[in-house]
Design an enzyme around this catalytic site. Structure first.
Site, short mmCIF file in Angstrom:
data_model
loop_
_atom_site.label_atom_id
_atom_site.label_comp_id
_atom_site.label_asym_id
_atom_site.label_seq_id
_atom_site.Cartn_x
_atom_site.Cartn_y
_atom_site.Cartn_z
N GLY A 89 0.82 -1.22 0.00
CA GLY A 89 0.00 0.00 0.00
C GLY A 89 0.84 1.25 0.00
O GLY A 89 2.06 1.21 0.19
N ASP A 251 4.44 -4.47 -7.52
CA ASP A 251 3.78 -3.24 -7.05
C ASP A 251 4.35 -2.02 -7.76
O ASP A 251 3.85 -0.91 -7.57
CB ASP A 251 3.94 -3.09 -5.53
CG ASP A 251 5.39 -3.17 -5.08
OD1 ASP A 251 6.05 -4.17 -5.42
OD2 ASP A 251 5.86 -2.25 -4.41
N ASN A 252 5.37 -2.21 -8.57
CA ASN A 252 5.95 -1.09 -9.32
C ASN A 252 5.71 -1.24 -10.82
O ASN A 252 6.46 -0.69 -11.63
CB ASN A 252 7.45 -0.99 -9.04
CG ASN A 252 7.73 -0.54 -7.60
OD1 ASN A 252 6.88 0.08 -6.96
ND2 ASN A 252 8.89 -0.86 -7.10
#
Ligand code: AMP
Ligand code: MG
Length: 500
Positions: A89, A251-252
């Site tokens: 998150g 997440d990137n």
């Protein structure tokens, strides 16, 4: 001020956490991207020429919440260096809201380093000046190169210290993105068995990024194909620019196909396909030439999340997903070949073009030739007069028994010219096309570090000069010749560090 129209906060509450930026001690505007502000249709009175800088600093530093903002931290998970973390998150990024730009595209405006959020874990929610400037420089360099990436709207110093290995000056980076939905956003929901949520998110991203897919027979399979296609294209562009992202965690990786998170990233100086800069990538997982394989691996993680939507029959769903992964390899190969064929000046294609490119790359590797300058100078080598400068970039290291890299590449030029002849363009046309494809300047690591070092002492003149030079990468700009040169041995930067 901003004409916010926030769609993400209309999604289920479990997708995000509402959180306010935490005010900072002494916000000061370091850089503001007025062109981008216009593109985002921010109002001219507040953001145009003569705008009150203190007010901009207060807004972008997180001290004043502009009307219509609905600040949130987005929930996501992710594979970090291959290990799954079910909850990451936005730990230090707060989405202020979304605006519609001049082209009718929805764009996120996010403050990075704006204070703790429910996802901060042990982090302080802050960013240091160095990484903020690095992200500013590289994201705008990408925009000028024409490679999809998030943008830099502003950088603000906070007047507060952040503590990393040593105390550093704090700063906030204002990031603009087509959206901040990542592969990890899907993984967050999948890890919770939240199939309804996955469908809501998939519908959302189709609407926002791939509206044409809505009418397809299987829009979710089409979505997976489309994301895979954009990632394949993107990584081909990275390789063409000699770029190493450095942290290709799931997440990137955006769903939109924009490059995101310029942490320990770097451009190659001398060409080495196994090059790694990131201090945290000890295994070389994200080395230059591993990037397409990793992108495919990441797409496989997205496919796993989407399986329940692909087909009611699990076996068929897996089969469909595997088809996309196989296609990824083919699409990347095609995109890579197009990218590098253009770099060596070809307008058409022919059997053997891939080998021709590989021949050059092999000589560049052995000859420790600078990636950027070699391609740029190759444009001048379309005629014999321009050859010397190109050849000079190659060392005399032996490539194979008795043949130096320089001799090998001189030989390569002969075959290349024959190929250009068959391609059929006039030399001048070829040269122009190659110059438009091969930048003269990239954001070289040692120059980024130099800009950061001076900024840490309060001198932003080199940062300004560097960002100005990078605005026109395809022009010669003799006044910036020093910024185009590769590092000398003692200027070389061996390691880059993450923003955390
Ligand atoms: P990154 O390496 O920037 O992609 O970040 C990976 C994860 O660590 C994300 O969930 C970030 O929000 C979180 N993170 C990074 N730096 C900080 C920080 N200073 N404080 C809190 N969370 C952070
Ligand atoms: Mg990240």
């Amino acid at each position: 001020m901003f004409h916010f129209d926030n769609s993400y906060t209309r999604l289920p509450e479990r997708f995000y956490a509402s959180v306010y930026p935490e005010a900072v001690e002494g916000p000061k505007l370091l850089k503001f991207n007025a062109d981008l502000a216009r593109e985002l249709q921010l109002d001219a009175e507040s953001f145009g020429p003569g705008a009150d800088e203190n007010r901009l600093a207060a807004i972008f530093g997180g001290n004043v919440l502009p009307a219509g903002a609905e600040p949130i931290a987005m929930a996501y998970a992710g594979h970090q260096f291959g290990n799954f973390v079910p909850q990451l998150g936005d730990g230090r990024a707060i989405l202020l809201g979304e605006v519609i730009d001049v082209n009718g595209k929805r764009r996120d405006i996010q403050l990075k380093g704006a204070g703790p959020t429910p996802f901060s874990r042990r982090g302080d929610g802050r960013a240091a000046l160095g990484p903020v400037l690095r992200e500013y420089i590289v994201s705008e360099a990408f925009a000028a190169l024409g490679i999809p990436a998030t943008r830099a709207l502003a950088a603000v110093s906070t007047g507060e210290a952040v503590y990393r290995e040593t105390p550093q000056q704090g700063a906030v980076f204002v990031r603009v993105a087509a959206s901040h939905v990542r592969i990890g956003t899907f993984q967050f929901l999948a890890a919770r068995g939240d199939t309804d949520g996955i469908k809501v998110l998939a519908d959302y991203v189709i609407d926002r990024h791939y509206p044409d897919l809505k009418t397809q027979d299987n829009p979710y399979l089409a979505l997976l194909q489309a994301v895979a296609g954009r990632q394949a294209q993107l990584v081909a562009r990275w390789l063409g620019a000699g770029f190493i992202h450095g942290v290709m965690n799931t997440d990137n990786m955006t769903i939109s196909g924009e490059t995101i998170d310029f942490g320990p990233c770097a451009f190659l100086d001398e060409y080495d396909p196994m090059k790694v800069f990131s201090s945290i990538d000890a295994q070389g997982r994200y080395a230059y030439r591993n990037q397409p394989g990793i992108a495919q691996w990441n797409i496989a993680r997205l496919a796993e999340c989407l399986l329940p939507l692909l087909d009611a029959d699990e076996e068929k769903a897996v089969e469909a997903a595997n088809g996309v992964l196989k296609e990824f390899g083919e699409r990347f190969q095609a995109a890579w070949l197009t990218e590098f064929s253009q770099k060596i000046g070809l307008s058409g294609s022919e059997e053997g073009d891939g080998d021709l490119v590989q021949g050059l790359l092999a000589a560049m590797h052995k000859g420790e030739a600078d990636f950027t300058l070699s391609f740029r100078r190759l444009a001048d080598a379309v005629t014999a007069e321009g050859e010397a400068a190109f050849l000079d970039g190659f060392s005399e290291a032996p490539l194979e028994a008795g043949v130096t890299a320089r001799a090998a590449v001189a030989e390569w030029l002969v075959g290349w010219r024959q190929r250009l002849e068959r391609d059929g363009r006039e030399a001048e046309e070829q040269r122009t096309a190659m110059r438009a494809k091969n930048p003269a300047i990239i954001a070289r690591n040692h120059r980024i570090e130099e800009a950061i070092a001076a900024a840490n002492y309060g001198d932003f003149s080199f940062f300004e000069r560097l960002t100005t030079a990078l605005e026109k990468p395809y022009e010669d700009q003799p006044e910036f010749a020093d910024l185009m040169a590769p590092p000398t041995v003692d200027q070389r930067v061996l390691r880059t560090f993450c923003g955390t």
